[in-house]
Enzyme design. Structure first.
Site, PDB file in Angstrom:
ATOM      1  CG  ASP A 116      -8.245   0.371   3.886  1.00 46.69           C
ATOM      2  OD1 ASP A 116      -9.074  -0.458   3.468  1.00 46.69           O
ATOM      3  OD2 ASP A 116      -7.014   0.159   3.903  1.00 46.69           O
ATOM      4  CE  LYS A 161      -3.970  -1.865   2.547  1.00 44.75           C
ATOM      5  NZ  LYS A 161      -4.896  -1.642   3.653  1.00 44.75           N
TER       6      LYS A 161
END
Ligand code: NAP
Length: 267
Positions: free
Chosen positions: A101, A65
Site C-alpha cells: 500500500d 493485515k
C-alpha cells in the site's frame, strides 16, 4: 499452475482477481487468483495452510493485515507500518511479508511526476492507509504532517514517522498553505459526497491523491481540480499496490496498462 489469492473478510467485491488475471493472460502465465474469506480466528491456520498447499502468494486485506504481520517474516517497511498486505511464499524459509500500500501510493504519485524528496506532504487520516502512506512518504524524503479526526492517533503516528508532526483536522487550512502534496487516507468521500479538506485550503501548488477509489471522482478531487491542482484518483494507488505485488511474486515487469484497464473498466 501457480495459485495466488486474497485473504480478507469480506472480499466479495474485490477488484484484485480481474486485475491480476488480466496480467497472467497478457504474459501467458499459467496462474489463477482466488479470494478466500477465513473467519477471524482462523487466520493463522489459513496462512500456514496456504504455505503447506503451495500457494505462491497472497494479498491480505481488512481485517487481517495486522495479524498477518505476526505470522510471516516482514520486510522492514511492513514492520514499521505494523501491517502486511502481500505475502510471498516462494522462499524456503518463512513466508515474507510486504506492505505494498505504501509503495502503491508512492508509485501513483511518481507516475504523475510528483516530486517527494524535500517536499511538504499532508496526510489526512491515520488508520491503516494513513500509516502506510505516512511511512512511505517519509522514506521518500518528504516532511509529513498527519492530520486526523482523532488527534491523539495522529500524534501517535507522527511520533513513529521520521520528521513528522501530528494534528487535528482543524489544522488543515494552515498546513495546506505550504504543502506540495496532499493525500486523503480517510474513508470520507466513499459513501457520501463529502470531503475532509476545506475547499478554500486547496491551491494549484499542491498535488492531491485520494486513496478513496469508489467513486473515482470524489468531492475532494473535484475541489482540487477547481483550484487548479494536480489530481490523482485512488485507482492509481490500488493499481500500483497490485503491480508491486505482481512483480514481487513473479519477478517480471507487470503489464501496467493491461492491469489498469482491467481495474478501471470495473470502477
Ligand atoms: P481505517 O483504518 O478504518 O481508517 C479510517 C480513517 O478515516 C481514520 O483515520 C479515521 O479517523 C478516518 N475517518 C473515518 N470517518 C471519518 C470522518 N467522518 N471524518 C474524518 N475522518 C474520518 O481505514 P483504512 O484502511 O485506512 O482506509 C481508509 C480509506 O483508504 C478507505 O476509503 C479505503 O478504501 C482507502 N484505501 C485505498 C487503498 C487504495 O489502494 N486505493 C488502499 C487502502 C485503503 P479516526 O482515527 O478519527 O477514526
Amino acid at each position: 499452475m501457480d495459485v495466488y489469492g486474497l485473504l480478507g473478510n469480506p472480499v466479495g467485491h474485490s477488484l484484485s482477481p480481474p486485475m491480476h488475471e488480466a496480467a497472467y493472460d497478457e504474459l501467458g502465465l499459467e496462474a489463477r487468483y482466488a479470494t478466500f474469506e477465513p473467519e477471524a480466528d482462523d487466520i493463522e491456520d489459513a496462512i500456514r495452510g496456504a504455505d503447506a498447499l503451495g500457494i505462491a502468494g497472497l494479498n491480505v486485506t481488512i481485517p487481517f493485515k495486522q495479524a498477518a504481520l505476526e505470522l510471516v517474516a516482514p520486510e522492514d517497511l511492513a514492520t514499521r507500518i505494523g501491517a502486511v498486505n502481500t505475502i510471498d511464499f516462494s522462499g524456503s524459509g518463512p513466508p515474507t511479508g510486504y506492505n505494498t500500500d505504501a509503495i502503491g501510493a508512492l508509485r501513483a504519485l511518481r507516475e504523475h511526476d510528483v516530486a517527494l524528496e524535500g517536499e511538504q506532504a499532508v496526510v489526512v487520516g491515520a488508520g491503516g492507509a494513513g500509516r502506510a502512506i505516512a511511512f512511505g512518504l517519509a522514506d521518500a524524503g518528504a516532511t509529513v504532517a498527519v492530520a486526523n479526526r482523532t488527534e491523539s492517533t495522529a500524534h501517535d503516528l507522527a511520533a513513529a514517522v521520521p520528521r513528522a508532526t501530528g494534528h487535528g483536522l482543524a489544522a488543515l487550512e494552515e498546513l495546506l498553505a505550504d504543502a506540495d502534496v496532499l493525500v486523503n487516507a480517510t474513508s470520507v468521500g466513499m459513501d457520501a459526497d463529502a470531503t475532509p479538506v476545506p475547499e478554500d485550503a486547496l491551491h494549484e501548488g499542491v498535488a492531491v491523491l485520494d486513496a478513496v477509489y469508489s467513486p473515482l471522482e470524489t468531492r475532494l478531487l473535484r475541489d482540487a481540480a477547481d483550484a487548479g491542482a494536480t489530481t490523482i484518483d485512488g485507482a492509481w494507488m490500488l493499481l500500483y499496490q497490485g503491480v508491486e505485488a505482481f512483480e514481487i511474486w513473479t519477478g517480471r515487469d507487470a503489464p501496467v496498462d493491461v492491469m489498469n484497464e482491467a481495474l478501471r473498466s470495473r470502477l
